[in-house]
Design a protein around this motif. Structure first.
Motif, short mmCIF file in Angstrom:
data_model
loop_
_atom_site.label_atom_id
_atom_site.label_comp_id
_atom_site.label_asym_id
_atom_site.label_seq_id
_atom_site.Cartn_x
_atom_site.Cartn_y
_atom_site.Cartn_z
N ILE A 1 -80.85 26.61 0.16
CA ILE A 1 -79.55 26.26 -0.48
C ILE A 1 -78.56 26.88 0.72
N THR A 2 -77.41 26.49 0.83
CA THR A 2 -76.38 26.93 1.73
C THR A 2 -75.26 27.41 0.49
N ALA A 3 -75.05 28.78 0.64
CA ALA A 3 -74.15 29.13 -0.31
C ALA A 3 -73.06 30.26 0.19
N ASN A 4 -72.12 30.20 -0.36
CA ASN A 4 -71.02 31.16 -0.40
C ASN A 4 -70.98 32.40 -1.15
N ALA A 5 -71.59 33.35 -0.50
CA ALA A 5 -72.15 34.56 -1.02
C ALA A 5 -70.89 35.40 -0.95
N VAL A 6 -70.24 35.87 -2.12
CA VAL A 6 -69.10 36.79 -2.14
C VAL A 6 -69.30 37.81 -3.28
N ARG A 7 -68.33 38.69 -3.19
CA ARG A 7 -68.29 39.65 -4.35
C ARG A 7 -66.54 39.74 -4.80
N LYS A 8 -66.62 40.03 -5.99
CA LYS A 8 -65.32 39.65 -6.64
C LYS A 8 -65.01 41.17 -7.16
N PRO A 9 -64.35 42.29 -6.49
CA PRO A 9 -63.78 43.15 -7.30
C PRO A 9 -63.05 43.26 -8.37
N GLY A 10 -63.15 44.12 -9.39
CA GLY A 10 -62.47 44.31 -10.74
C GLY A 10 -60.95 44.30 -10.27
N HIS A 11 -60.25 44.20 -11.36
CA HIS A 11 -58.90 44.24 -11.28
C HIS A 11 -58.47 45.76 -11.08
N THR A 12 -59.03 46.83 -11.66
CA THR A 12 -58.77 48.11 -11.39
C THR A 12 -59.09 48.49 -9.87
N THR A 13 -60.25 48.10 -9.30
CA THR A 13 -60.76 48.19 -8.06
C THR A 13 -59.62 47.54 -7.08
N ARG A 14 -59.20 46.61 -7.15
CA ARG A 14 -58.28 45.84 -6.28
C ARG A 14 -56.91 46.64 -6.47
N ARG B 1 -54.51 27.62 2.97
CA ARG B 1 -55.44 27.69 3.68
C ARG B 1 -56.79 28.18 3.05
N ILE B 2 -57.83 27.39 3.10
CA ILE B 2 -59.15 27.92 2.40
C ILE B 2 -60.44 28.00 3.24
N THR B 3 -61.00 29.21 3.05
CA THR B 3 -62.18 29.55 3.99
C THR B 3 -63.45 29.95 2.94
N HIS B 4 -64.60 29.54 3.37
CA HIS B 4 -65.67 29.90 2.60
C HIS B 4 -66.90 30.29 3.61
N ALA B 5 -67.24 31.72 3.66
CA ALA B 5 -68.13 31.92 4.35
C ALA B 5 -69.58 31.25 3.85
N ARG B 6 -70.30 30.87 4.86
CA ARG B 6 -71.63 30.42 4.36
C ARG B 6 -72.80 31.01 4.94
N THR B 7 -73.83 31.07 4.12
CA THR B 7 -75.21 31.56 4.51
C THR B 7 -76.26 30.42 4.03
N ARG B 8 -77.17 30.26 4.75
CA ARG B 8 -78.45 29.61 4.37
C ARG B 8 -79.56 30.26 3.93
N PHE B 9 -80.04 29.94 2.92
CA PHE B 9 -81.15 30.73 2.12
C PHE B 9 -82.28 29.97 1.95
#
Length: 220
Positions: A105-118, A171-179
């Motif tokens: 799979i080629t995937a966009n691995a991301v983390r989404k901080p919660g509202h409070t953290t942001r 503009r949109i960017t998606h970091a990609r990693t192949r697993f």
């Protein structure tokens, strides 16, 4: 069971349109959507079940296109590529608990901080993950949400996919990693659904397509 198709497209690199499409995920997505009916509306990619990625591990690039609808390959420009479609439904039907499979799979691995953290740290809404953080993301996706048990897992960072959102030109960017690696199936129905739906973000940018093949019993 939903009918599923996999199309293998090998662009002819002497063809200018093919080279242009391979240069960025956005024009490639537009090209692939032209292979499906025009009447699908605003959610055309989702309704057609379109997922794709570009394989660049061989001598020439290959585009893998998965879809619920069979694509009309006659819509490709003359001389654009060599292409063929096969039905994947037999593969879905053959999946069973305990089966060893090769995955990629080629995937966009991301983390989404919660509202409070942001709010307290100023962190962005989406944080791209790399290295060990990306590997942990894939393990959570595979084992916690996709019905797999990973035996081996290898990762490789790829170029960032870039594009422009149609409605506001942002503009949109998606970091990609192949697993890729070997896994055993734990939950067949969950895995089938994830194959159909794709995994993670950036599906219109060549991310999220999980492909499987039976693993040799001699595979270490």
């Amino acid at each position: 069971m939903t009918t599923l198709w996999l199309t293998r497209i090998q662009p002819h690199l002497h063809q200018r349109q093919a080279r242009k499409d391979l240069s960025s995920a956005a024009p490639l997505h537009q090209r692939l959507m032209q292979l499906f009916p025009d009447h699908l509306g605003d959610q055309a990619r989702r309704k057609a079940g379109v997922l794709f990625r570009t394989e660049d591990t061989g001598p020439t690039p290959v585009i893998l296109l998965q879809s619920h609808l069979r694509p009309d390959l006659d819509e490709l420009p003359t001389g654009y590529a060599t292409a063929a479609t096969k039905e994947l439904t037999p593969l879905l039907e053959a999946l069973r608990p305990g089966l060893a499979v090769r995955y990629r799979i080629t995937a966009n691995a991301v983390r989404k901080p919660g509202h409070t953290t942001r709010a307290t740290t100023g962190a962005p809404a989406v944080i791209p993950l790399t290295g060990a953080d990306a590997d942990h993301w894939w393990q959570r996706q595979a084992e916690g949400r996709s019905g797999l048990h990973l035996t081996t897992a290898h990762s490789a960072p790829l170029d960032t996919a870039r594009g422009e959102r149609a409605q506001d030109k942002r503009r949109i960017t998606h970091a990609r990693t192949r697993f890729d690696g070997i896994a055993h199936i734990k939950d067949t129905e969950l895995l089938r659904q994830r194959i159909l739906d794709g995994i993670g973000r950036g599906k219109a940018y060549g991310c999220g397509l999980l492909t499987l093949a039976p693993a040799s019993r001699h595979t270490p």
